[in-house]
Design an enzyme around this catalytic site. Structure first.
Site, PDB file in Angstrom:
ATOM      1  N   HIS A  40      11.236 -75.650  17.169  1.00 22.39           N
ATOM      2  CA  HIS A  40      11.592 -77.062  16.989  1.00 22.39           C
ATOM      3  C   HIS A  40      11.186 -77.548  15.594  1.00 22.39           C
ATOM      4  O   HIS A  40      10.060 -77.962  15.370  1.00 22.39           O
ATOM      5  CB  HIS A  40      10.872 -77.869  18.092  1.00 22.39           C
ATOM      6  CG  HIS A  40      11.260 -79.322  18.156  1.00 22.39           C
ATOM      7  ND1 HIS A  40      11.208 -80.043  19.328  1.00 22.39           N
ATOM      8  CD2 HIS A  40      11.683 -80.199  17.218  1.00 22.39           C
ATOM      9  CE1 HIS A  40      11.586 -81.283  19.106  1.00 22.39           C
ATOM     10  NE2 HIS A  40      11.872 -81.410  17.819  1.00 22.39           N
ATOM     11  N   ARG A  83      16.496 -81.052   7.933  1.00 23.39           N
ATOM     12  CA  ARG A  83      17.141 -82.211   7.288  1.00 23.39           C
ATOM     13  C   ARG A  83      18.382 -81.916   6.453  1.00 23.39           C
ATOM     14  O   ARG A  83      18.881 -82.805   5.758  1.00 23.39           O
ATOM     15  CB  ARG A  83      16.142 -82.946   6.375  1.00 23.39           C
ATOM     16  CG  ARG A  83      14.827 -83.328   7.019  1.00 23.39           C
ATOM     17  CD  ARG A  83      14.996 -84.372   8.073  1.00 23.39           C
ATOM     18  NE  ARG A  83      13.713 -84.903   8.552  1.00 23.39           N
ATOM     19  CZ  ARG A  83      13.548 -85.376   9.769  1.00 23.39           C
ATOM     20  NH1 ARG A  83      14.547 -85.393  10.642  1.00 23.39           N
ATOM     21  NH2 ARG A  83      12.382 -85.855  10.139  1.00 23.39           N
ATOM     22  N   ASN A  99      19.807 -83.194  14.301  1.00 22.93           N
ATOM     23  CA  ASN A  99      19.967 -84.592  13.882  1.00 22.93           C
ATOM     24  C   ASN A  99      19.994 -84.743  12.363  1.00 22.93           C
ATOM     25  O   ASN A  99      19.188 -85.444  11.762  1.00 22.93           O
ATOM     26  CB  ASN A  99      18.895 -85.494  14.514  1.00 22.93           C
ATOM     27  CG  ASN A  99      17.472 -85.075  14.181  1.00 22.93           C
ATOM     28  OD1 ASN A  99      17.215 -83.918  13.866  1.00 22.93           O
ATOM     29  ND2 ASN A  99      16.552 -86.014  14.218  1.00 22.93           N
ATOM     30  N   HIS A 131      15.087 -84.447  24.570  1.00 21.92           N
ATOM     31  CA  HIS A 131      14.079 -85.387  24.085  1.00 21.92           C
ATOM     32  C   HIS A 131      14.057 -86.494  25.121  1.00 21.92           C
ATOM     33  O   HIS A 131      15.050 -87.190  25.307  1.00 21.92           O
ATOM     34  CB  HIS A 131      14.455 -85.939  22.710  1.00 21.92           C
ATOM     35  CG  HIS A 131      13.508 -86.998  22.217  1.00 21.92           C
ATOM     36  ND1 HIS A 131      12.771 -86.869  21.067  1.00 21.92           N
ATOM     37  CD2 HIS A 131      13.160 -88.197  22.746  1.00 21.92           C
ATOM     38  CE1 HIS A 131      12.017 -87.950  20.898  1.00 21.92           C
ATOM     39  NE2 HIS A 131      12.237 -88.770  21.912  1.00 21.92           N
ATOM     40  N   HIS A 163       8.418 -81.528  23.327  1.00 20.11           N
ATOM     41  CA  HIS A 163       7.228 -82.338  23.030  1.00 20.11           C
ATOM     42  C   HIS A 163       6.746 -83.239  24.165  1.00 20.11           C
ATOM     43  O   HIS A 163       6.803 -84.467  24.055  1.00 20.11           O
ATOM     44  CB  HIS A 163       7.423 -83.161  21.754  1.00 20.11           C
ATOM     45  CG  HIS A 163       8.766 -83.850  21.616  1.00 20.11           C
ATOM     46  ND1 HIS A 163       9.333 -84.592  22.624  1.00 20.11           N
ATOM     47  CD2 HIS A 163       9.640 -83.883  20.590  1.00 20.11           C
ATOM     48  CE1 HIS A 163      10.490 -85.065  22.214  1.00 20.11           C
ATOM     49  NE2 HIS A 163      10.705 -84.633  20.988  1.00 20.11           N
ATOM     50  N   ASP A 188       7.584 -79.385  15.956  1.00 20.55           N
ATOM     51  CA  ASP A 188       8.368 -80.602  15.712  1.00 20.55           C
ATOM     52  C   ASP A 188       8.183 -81.059  14.258  1.00 20.55           C
ATOM     53  O   ASP A 188       8.039 -82.253  13.981  1.00 20.55           O
ATOM     54  CB  ASP A 188       8.018 -81.727  16.698  1.00 20.55           C
ATOM     55  CG  ASP A 188       9.084 -82.820  16.722  1.00 20.55           C
ATOM     56  OD1 ASP A 188      10.110 -82.687  16.029  1.00 20.55           O
ATOM     57  OD2 ASP A 188       8.882 -83.830  17.434  1.00 20.55           O
TER      58      ASP A 188
HETATM   59  O1  DOR Z   1       9.029 -88.087  15.835  1.00 24.11           O
HETATM   60  C1  DOR Z   1      10.189 -87.717  15.850  1.00 24.11           C
HETATM   61  N1  DOR Z   1      10.820 -87.329  14.713  1.00 24.11           N
HETATM   62  N2  DOR Z   1      10.839 -87.696  16.999  1.00 24.11           N
HETATM   63  C2  DOR Z   1      12.155 -87.441  17.061  1.00 24.11           C
HETATM   64  O2  DOR Z   1      12.698 -87.431  18.124  1.00 24.11           O
HETATM   65  C3  DOR Z   1      12.944 -87.228  15.833  1.00 24.11           C
HETATM   66  C4  DOR Z   1      12.084 -86.694  14.764  1.00 24.11           C
HETATM   67  C5  DOR Z   1      12.765 -86.735  13.429  1.00 24.11           C
HETATM   68  O3  DOR Z   1      13.890 -86.264  13.317  1.00 24.11           O
HETATM   69  O4  DOR Z   1      12.168 -87.240  12.483  1.00 24.11           O
HETATM   70 ZN    ZN Z   2      12.019 -83.215  16.932  1.00 22.92          ZN
HETATM   71 ZN    ZN Z   3      12.393 -85.230  19.895  1.00 23.20          ZN
END
Ligand code: DOR
Ligand code: ZN
Ligand code: ZN
Ligand code: ZN
Length: 388
Positions: free
Chosen positions: A18, A22, A52, A130, A184, A251
């Protein structure tokens, strides 16, 4: 080249299931080169990137585009999570072997989720979630909007929001009997809920949800803002609960420091973790809170089996002489000026650690040695998408 590892520990290369690299769209926060250098620096040989980005990785076209970018720029092996668009696109992405299809419960209606599960029937591709219920969050956020203290962020997204969304996710998993992974997990009650169901559900914890608490928002401010948020001690997950959890994933969610220094409502959520996680976990092994074997299981073996990275599985990567060499005695303090990530901040700054990754080996070739990334990138990058 001969490598002397006397007195050192060797583990299989770590897999981070995870990360947010970017690219495309937010390269100013991170890109596949800097993100993958951070991964190698932290002892990771494989990463699974989240969808994302801008545009989202939710069509076959975007998915292929991201494979191209990552193949060119990543210095570690990679796989890609896909996100959700029309069912037609999901069908087109399936043969491209995404690590998973990711659902933000905040954004997708129930009937659509049921269609997704039906579409994935027969494939082994997991659905990742999520979990945060939007309606609960909206209410509590509106109640608190005049508050500016960072620590109230945990109240604006209470753990009941997470638990409701998890109840939904595991219900889908149970009903369709389809592999489902909960990202998470942040609260003990959420964890107990997951373990109460007999369904093919796996789950994950981040280093920050394991090691930080909502009071750290007070201490560190907005750099500790993350979704789901940090929890107070009485709700949080700790070491004793690790046996109920399948994997640790970072994450890794980089943003610029300038973005993070906004007020608590407008600062973006996310913490960059790739370069601190193994150091923090090794330190816990010295304190007898964690066994090395559990690190190997939760950051290599289990993520490989959940996301199809085993040699005999769907994808042929991850078990091909990828290693991390650890110096168990090396001590120091976490310092952000050593980061390869573009995000030069961490709420773990200044923490003393014992044990650090000193070499990362990708398919038999050194890609990181004592903090230096090999210039000639060493091994050729393999991904789930490399033709043998
Ligand atoms: O803290 C987070 N950051 N939670 C998310 O679901 C998205 C992630 C991000 O893309 O920055
Ligand atoms: Zn994430
Ligand atoms: Zn997330
Ligand atoms: Zn590999």
């Amino acid at each position: 080249k001969k490598i002397n590892i006397k007195g050192k520990i060797i583990l299989p290369g770590l897999i981070d299931a995870h990360v947010h690299f970017r690219e495309p769209g937010y390269e100013y926060k991170e890109d596949f080169r800097t993100g993958s250098m951070a991964a190698a620096h932290g002892g990771f040989t494989t990463i699974l990137d989240m969808p994302n980005t801008k545009p989202e990785t939710n069509t076959a076209k975007e998915f292929k585009k991201k494979i191209k970018i990552a193949s060119k720029k990543s210095i570690v092996d990679f796989g890609l999570h896909a996100s959700i668009n029309k069912i037609k696109e999901i069908e087109k992405i399936i043969p491209l072997k995404p690590a998973s299809f990711k659902i933000f419960t905040e954004k997708i209606e129930n009937h659509k989720i049921s269609l997704i599960f039906q579409t994935l029937k027969g494939s082994k591709i997991p659905v990742t979630f999520h979990c945060e219920d939007p309606e609960i969050i909206e209410y509590y956020t509106s109640q608190l909007k005049d508050e500016t203290r960072p620590e109230i962020y945990s109240l604006a997204r209470p753990s009941i929001a997470e638990e409701l969304a998890i109840a939904k996710a595991i219900t889908f998993s149970h009903h369709y009997n389809h592999p489902t992974h909960i990202c998470h997990v942040s609260s003990k009650k959420a964890l107990k809920l997951i373990r109460s169901v007999r369904a093919p559900v796996t789950c994950e914890i981040t280093p920050h949800h394991l090691l930080l608490r909502s009071k750290d928002l007070k201490k560190w401010g907005t750099i500790t803002k993350t979704n789901p948020p940090l929890r107070p001690e009485k709700e949080a997950i700790n070491f004793k609960d690790l046996k109920m959890i399948d994997i640790i994933a970072t994450d890794h969610a980089p943003h610029t420091l300038q973005e993070k220094e906004n007020n608590i409502w407008d600062a973006p959520p996310g913490i960059p973790n790739l370069e601190v996680t193994l150091k923090l976990l090794l330190t816990l092994t010295r304190k007898k809170r964690l066994k090395l074997a559990r690190i190997q299981k939760m950051l290599s073996e289990k993520p490989a089996s959940i996301f199809g990275l085993k040699n005999k599985g769907r994808i042929k990567i991850g078990m091909d002489a990828d290693f991390v060499v650890i110096d168990p005695k090396k001590t120091g303090k976490i310092k952000t000026d050593e980061f390869y990530s573009k995000a030069h901040y961490t709420p773990f700054e200044g923490r003393e650690y014992i044990g650090e990754p000193i070499m990362t080996i990708l398919r038999g070739e050194l890609i990181m040695e004592y903090g230096e990334i090999s210039k000639n990138k060493g091994a050729h990058i393999k991904s789930k998408y490399t033709k043998e």
